[in-house]
Every structure is written in C-alpha cells, then in structure tokens.
Design an enzyme around this catalytic site. Structure first.
Site, PDB file in Angstrom:
ATOM      1  N   SER A   1       7.138  -0.155   7.970  1.00 35.85           N
ATOM      2  CA  SER A   1       7.278   0.753   9.109  1.00 35.85           C
ATOM      3  C   SER A   1       6.060   1.654   9.100  1.00 35.85           C
ATOM      4  CB  SER A   1       8.553   1.591   8.950  1.00 35.85           C
ATOM      5  OG  SER A   1       8.576   2.687   9.844  1.00 35.85           O
TER       6      SER A   1
ATOM      7  N   TYR B   1      13.935   7.650   4.173  1.00 41.48           N
ATOM      8  CA  TYR B   1      13.434   6.431   4.815  1.00 41.48           C
ATOM      9  C   TYR B   1      11.932   6.275   4.570  1.00 41.48           C
ATOM     10  CZ  TYR B   1      12.668   2.938   8.467  1.00 41.48           C
ATOM     11  OH  TYR B   1      12.318   1.787   9.166  1.00 41.48           O
TER      12      TYR B   1
END
Length: 257
Positions: free
Chosen positions: A140, A153
């Site tokens: 990501s 995250y």
C-alpha cells in the site's frame, strides 16, 4: 497483453480472492488464459467466483499455519505454480498510536505480514521449480509513508514492503521475480467498511468529494500487467493512485460531488 498459449499455460494462486482486488484479479487472469486458484476464507463467495470464471477454489485462512500447509500441498500436487499473488490483507481502526488497540494491531500483522510470510514460504519451492516464478506482494502507499490514525496499518504494510524488498535481494540470480504493488485510494465494497467497524456513513466520508478513486479492477489491471511482462523484466514496485490523490496527504476533493 499477451495471453499464455495452451502449451505454456500459466498457473497463479491469488489469496484474499473472495472480494475486491483479489476477485478482480482472478477475473482478469482467467480472462488472460491463466489457470487460477482462488484462495479465501469464505467458501460461498469463492464458489460464486468459480462459477463465473472457471477458477479453482481453495478455502484457507492465511493466518493459520495448518491451513496454509494444506493449501500448499493441495495446489502443488495438482500442477506447477508460476505466480503467487499475496493479496490477503486488511486494516482495522483509525486510532492514534496513543489509543491504538493492540488486538487490532496483532490481527493486522498476522494477515498483512505473517500471512505473506507463511504463504510465500510454502509456495517458493514450486515457484522455483516452475523456472519462471513470480511472488507478488500487495502492500500500500501506507507501506511507504506514515499518516495520522493509521499507525497499525502503516506498520503492517511497511512490513509487507520489507518482505518484498528483502526477498528480492535473497532470490537474486534465481528464476523468481518479486513484485510489489502499492495502491493508494481504492474504493472497494469492503475494505474501508471493515476498517471503520461497519459504519457505512463513516466509510463513505473517506472518499467524499474524490472524483473517481481507484477501483479493484484498476489495481487488478496493474497486477496482471506486471505478471505478463517478459520474465527478464521485473517491476520492483508499482505505485497506483487516482489522479485526485497527489500524495498520501494531498487529495483533491470536489464539494459538489
């Protein structure tokens, strides 16, 4: 994009395949002529995807060593493996570091980092044996730059990025490419909704005013493009963002949308 011929039919394993980017990748690879093994926890969704695409399905949880071992044994017994798409992942919560849930962090590490480790370790011998293997890691943009409220995250996706970067060094000289895909804002049916605990209104605000965020199909297109380059070409890192997102903290929002 060149599809494999019947004499060189390629076979891919895609984790996290029951929805979103994983399901879109299964559809694209199948359309390109690959044999695809779709892996996820939700059997009903996998069966529907199989009926649509002709993909094989395997129910497995990447956070379970036993289930991953069974997955690897079943898939490799049925034929060669040329590509592994480590797509299973997810985010939980938007808390600050000070207020973060250790339980949520542990869950995110287990799927985003250790899940990639387990599945990659399991399939590496088969990928080597294929003579032209690919390990693709879905990270990501959060794996490359931090942002407030994303600590767990961000840390997990930095871990996924580190796996890809380190594995590429360790496999230098072997017939296995290591590819990392790092998407920015992708609007899928489940990712943000799960992150905010099922609050649909809160999830919608993440993309409010953003003209055309990425879709699962956009990311699948990038995945398939990297996998179908001539095998001497390694796409080390592909960062994908919508044009409205110039950077992690710079997003153009139209109040009229």
């Amino acid at each position: 994009m060149t599809s494999p011929t019947s004499s060189t039919r390629l076979r891919a394993v895609v984790t996290g395949a029951s929805s979103g980017i994983g399901a879109a990748t299964v559809r694209r690879l199948s359309a390109e002529g690959w044999d695809v093994v779709a892996v996820a926890r939700r059997e009903a969704k996998l069966e529907a995807l199989a009926a649509e695409t002709g993909a094989q399905v395997q129910v497995a949880d990447v956070t379970s060593e036993q289930e991953v071992a069974r997955l690897v044994a079943s898939v490799t017994a049925a034929g060669p493996v040329h590509a592994l798409v480590n797509n299973a992942g997810g985010a939980l919560g938007t808390d600050t570091i000070e207020q973060g849930s250790a339980e949520d962090w542990q869950k995110m590490f287990d799927v985003n980092v250790l899940g990639v480790l387990r599945v990659t370790q399991g399939f590496l011998p088969a990928l080597r044996a294929s003579g032209r293997g690919d390990v693709l890691v879905m990270s990501s943009t959060a794996g490359h730059i931090a942002y407030e409220g994303g600590g767990g995250y961000v840390a997990a996706k930095h871990g996924a990025h580190s796996i890809a970067a380190t594995l590429r060094l360790e496999l230098a000289g072997e017939p296995v490419r290591v590819i990392e895909i790092a998407p920015g804002m992708v609007a899928t049916e489940e990712f943000t909704l799960k992150r905010v605990g099922g609050d649909a209104e809160k999830a919608a605000k993440v993309y409010e005013g953003v003209e055309m965020p990425l879709t699962a199909e956009d990311v699948a297109d990038g995945i398939v493009w990297t996998l179908t380059r001539p095998h001497h070409v390694n796409v080390d890192l592909l960062v994908l963002r919508p044009i409205a997102q110039a950077a992690q903290h710079k997003v153009a929002r139209n109040s009229g949308l």
